[in-house]
Design a protein around this motif. Structure first.
Motif, short mmCIF file in Angstrom:
data_model
loop_
_atom_site.label_atom_id
_atom_site.label_comp_id
_atom_site.label_asym_id
_atom_site.label_seq_id
_atom_site.Cartn_x
_atom_site.Cartn_y
_atom_site.Cartn_z
N ALA A 254 0.82 -1.21 0.00
CA ALA A 254 0.00 0.00 0.00
C ALA A 254 0.86 1.26 0.00
O ALA A 254 0.56 2.23 -0.71
CB ALA A 254 -0.93 0.00 1.21
N GLU A 255 1.94 1.24 0.78
CA GLU A 255 2.82 2.42 0.84
C GLU A 255 3.54 2.63 -0.48
O GLU A 255 3.71 3.77 -0.93
CB GLU A 255 3.82 2.25 1.98
CG GLU A 255 3.19 2.36 3.36
CD GLU A 255 4.12 1.91 4.47
OE1 GLU A 255 3.92 2.34 5.62
OE2 GLU A 255 5.05 1.10 4.19
N ASN A 256 3.97 1.54 -1.12
CA ASN A 256 4.62 1.65 -2.42
C ASN A 256 3.67 2.24 -3.45
O ASN A 256 4.05 3.13 -4.22
CB ASN A 256 5.11 0.28 -2.90
CG ASN A 256 6.56 0.00 -2.56
OD1 ASN A 256 7.47 0.55 -3.17
ND2 ASN A 256 6.76 -0.83 -1.55
N MET A 257 2.44 1.76 -3.46
CA MET A 257 1.48 2.22 -4.45
C MET A 257 1.10 3.68 -4.24
O MET A 257 0.86 4.41 -5.20
CB MET A 257 0.24 1.33 -4.42
CG MET A 257 0.49 -0.07 -4.97
SD MET A 257 -0.89 -1.22 -4.71
CE MET A 257 -2.16 -0.47 -5.72
N GLY A 258 1.06 4.12 -3.00
CA GLY A 258 0.63 5.49 -2.72
C GLY A 258 1.73 6.50 -2.53
O GLY A 258 1.45 7.68 -2.30
N TYR A 259 3.00 6.05 -2.69
CA TYR A 259 4.11 6.94 -2.34
C TYR A 259 4.16 8.18 -3.23
O TYR A 259 4.39 9.30 -2.74
CB TYR A 259 5.43 6.18 -2.44
CG TYR A 259 6.61 6.99 -1.97
CD1 TYR A 259 6.76 7.34 -0.64
CD2 TYR A 259 7.59 7.42 -2.88
CE1 TYR A 259 7.84 8.09 -0.22
CE2 TYR A 259 8.67 8.16 -2.46
CZ TYR A 259 8.80 8.50 -1.13
OH TYR A 259 9.88 9.25 -0.71
N GLY A 260 3.93 8.01 -4.53
CA GLY A 260 3.96 9.17 -5.43
C GLY A 260 2.91 10.20 -5.06
O GLY A 260 3.16 11.42 -5.13
N LEU A 261 1.74 9.73 -4.65
CA LEU A 261 0.68 10.65 -4.24
C LEU A 261 1.05 11.34 -2.93
O LEU A 261 0.75 12.53 -2.73
CB LEU A 261 -0.64 9.89 -4.08
CG LEU A 261 -1.20 9.22 -5.35
CD1 LEU A 261 -2.49 8.49 -5.03
CD2 LEU A 261 -1.42 10.25 -6.45
N LYS A 262 1.71 10.60 -2.05
CA LYS A 262 2.13 11.19 -0.78
C LYS A 262 3.13 12.32 -1.01
O LYS A 262 3.02 13.39 -0.41
CB LYS A 262 2.76 10.12 0.11
CG LYS A 262 3.23 10.62 1.46
CD LYS A 262 3.84 9.49 2.28
CE LYS A 262 4.39 10.01 3.62
NZ LYS A 262 5.01 8.91 4.41
N ILE A 263 4.09 12.09 -1.92
CA ILE A 263 5.08 13.13 -2.24
C ILE A 263 4.39 14.35 -2.84
O ILE A 263 4.82 15.50 -2.62
CB ILE A 263 6.14 12.57 -3.22
CG1 ILE A 263 6.97 11.49 -2.53
CG2 ILE A 263 7.03 13.67 -3.77
CD1 ILE A 263 7.75 11.97 -1.33
N ALA A 264 3.32 14.11 -3.59
CA ALA A 264 2.58 15.21 -4.20
C ALA A 264 1.61 15.88 -3.22
O ALA A 264 0.83 16.75 -3.62
CB ALA A 264 1.80 14.69 -5.41
N LYS A 265 1.67 15.44 -1.94
CA LYS A 265 0.85 16.02 -0.86
C LYS A 265 -0.65 15.84 -1.11
O LYS A 265 -1.46 16.71 -0.81
CB LYS A 265 1.20 17.49 -0.64
CG LYS A 265 2.67 17.73 -0.28
CD LYS A 265 2.93 19.16 0.13
CE LYS A 265 4.42 19.40 0.38
NZ LYS A 265 5.00 18.49 1.37
N THR A 266 -0.99 14.69 -1.70
CA THR A 266 -2.41 14.34 -1.88
C THR A 266 -3.00 14.00 -0.52
O THR A 266 -2.35 13.34 0.30
CB THR A 266 -2.53 13.13 -2.82
OG1 THR A 266 -1.87 13.44 -4.06
CG2 THR A 266 -3.99 12.79 -3.09
N PRO A 267 -4.21 14.43 -0.22
CA PRO A 267 -4.84 14.11 1.07
C PRO A 267 -4.88 12.61 1.33
O PRO A 267 -5.08 11.81 0.41
CB PRO A 267 -6.25 14.69 0.93
CG PRO A 267 -6.11 15.78 -0.08
CD PRO A 267 -5.07 15.31 -1.04
N ARG A 268 -4.68 12.23 2.61
CA ARG A 268 -4.61 10.83 3.00
C ARG A 268 -5.83 10.04 2.56
O ARG A 268 -5.72 8.91 2.08
CB ARG A 268 -4.47 10.76 4.52
CG ARG A 268 -4.36 9.38 5.12
CD ARG A 268 -2.97 8.81 4.93
NE ARG A 268 -2.93 7.78 3.90
CZ ARG A 268 -1.82 7.23 3.47
NH1 ARG A 268 -0.65 7.64 3.92
NH2 ARG A 268 -1.85 6.28 2.57
N ALA A 269 -7.00 10.61 2.71
CA ALA A 269 -8.23 9.90 2.35
C ALA A 269 -8.27 9.58 0.86
O ALA A 269 -8.71 8.50 0.46
CB ALA A 269 -9.45 10.73 2.74
N GLU A 270 -7.77 10.52 0.03
CA GLU A 270 -7.77 10.27 -1.41
C GLU A 270 -6.73 9.22 -1.77
O GLU A 270 -6.98 8.38 -2.64
CB GLU A 270 -7.50 11.57 -2.17
CG GLU A 270 -7.60 11.38 -3.69
CD GLU A 270 -7.46 12.68 -4.47
OE1 GLU A 270 -7.35 12.58 -5.71
OE2 GLU A 270 -7.47 13.76 -3.85
#
Length: 336
Positions: free
Chosen positions: A93-109
């Motif tokens: 899950a962290e690997n799949m969402g890492y790019g969004l996390k770096i882009a400061k996408t909200p956690r819920a999204e």
């Protein structure tokens, strides 16, 4: 989703030109496969679209917008690599969402997008696992999931199946095709495997020494190759080539004929004769390899139930001239 346009793309390293003017307009949602042998320039072409290599000349446009000077992160593309490029200390899950996390996408999204991609890729049971706890096919799905959650305009695949075994490659080919169709995303896929190209592509670009020898739908390219290189590269077993001088034609020219278009006959009844080198029974079909009396080897493909000559036995070969392809000394197709 987006259109992609390559307009006379060239690439040079110093005085050495490695890409010699490639042109193609990719439709929205189209799956394009770039295929060719090692060193033909296919990965360099993909890396220029990704922004990982500079363009020496020509223009790359995504949705009509020139992106030659744009950074990779600003091109709205996602890339899936041969080696997966997963972070070993992170969960699926962290690997799949890492790019969004770096882009400061909200956690819920992030959670919603990762969940959606996991359902699509059947990864829901593995979201808490680390990459080392996954099979090769599962790791490749995670890499694709990481690309999917980005919701890019263009997917780029750089030989993504090269590290998988033969059975898993077949399965993953089917999954990639179904995934691309389900998402409707524009895709550019690089491979050296002509079977992958034939089965995945809406259209293929056959690269040869930095040039696009032919662009077209897979079955059209197979049935009507424009060069001897394409005729020899696309199709397995490859096209047989015989010098046309053997049949009264010009020196340097070649006749190409596919293995399935050759017919075995008695040694004195064929257009040429030879001896059987080996026989490969493959079940539904059989491949017979022969050495011709006046030089050269050819392969015949026939129905697996048909009789075959013994190894070392003399045999003749016949064919329908309408199935033969003719190429000049430079390898260009000759039309009659």
């Amino acid at each position: 989703m987006a259109t992609l346009s390559l307009e006379t793309i060239r690439k040079s390293f110093g005085d050495t030109q490695v890409i010699h003017g490639v042109d193609i307009d990719v439709a929205d949602g189209e799956f394009i496969v770039i295929v060719g042998p090692s060193g033909c320039g296919k990965s360099t072409l993909l890396r220029m679209v990704a922004g990982l290599e500079g363009v020496s000349d020509g223009e790359i446009r995504i949705d009509g917008l020139r992106v030659n000077e744009a950074e990779p992160m600003d091109r709205d593309i996602a890339m899936v690599f041969q080696n997966y490029a997963l972070y070993p200390h992170m969960s699926v899950a962290e690997n799949m969402g890492y790019g969004l996390k770096i882009a400061k996408t909200p956690r819920a999204e992030i959670d919603a997008r990762v969940g959606e991609a996991a359902r699509l890729l059947q990864l829901e049971p593995y979201l808490a696992r680390r990459p080392r706890e996954l099979s090769g096919g599962q790791r490749q799905r995670v890499a694709m999931g990481r690309a999917i959650v980005r919701r890019p305009k263009v997917f780029l695949f750089d030989e993504p199946l090269s590290n998988l075994d033969a059975k898993l490659r077949v399965q993953m080919r089917l999954e990639i095709k179904q995934l691309q169709r389900a998402l409707g995303v524009t895709a550019l896929y690089v491979t050296h495997d002509q079977v992958e190209a034939m089965t995945l592509a809406d259209r293929m670009i056959v690269m040869n020494a930095g040039r696009a020898d032919q662009i077209g739908r897979p079955l059209d390219v197979y049935a009507d190759p424009q060069t001897a290189f394409v005729a020899g590269f696309i199709g397995s077993p490859p096209t047989n080539f015989l010098p046309t001088a053997r049949f009264g034609g010009p020196e340097g020219a070649q006749m190409g004929i596919r293995p399935e278009h050759l017919t075995l006959c008695e040694p004195d009844a064929g257009r040429v004769a030879g001896r059987t080198l080996s026989v490969e029974p493959l079940g539904a079909e059989t491949l017979i390899h022969l050495r011709l009396e006046d030089g050269g080897d050819v392969t015949v493909r026939q129905d697996g139930a048909a009789p075959v000559p013994a190894e070392g036995a003399a045999a003749g070969l016949d064919w329908d001239w309408a199935q033969a392809m003719h190429f000049d000394a430079d390898g260009q197709r000759l039309r009659r």
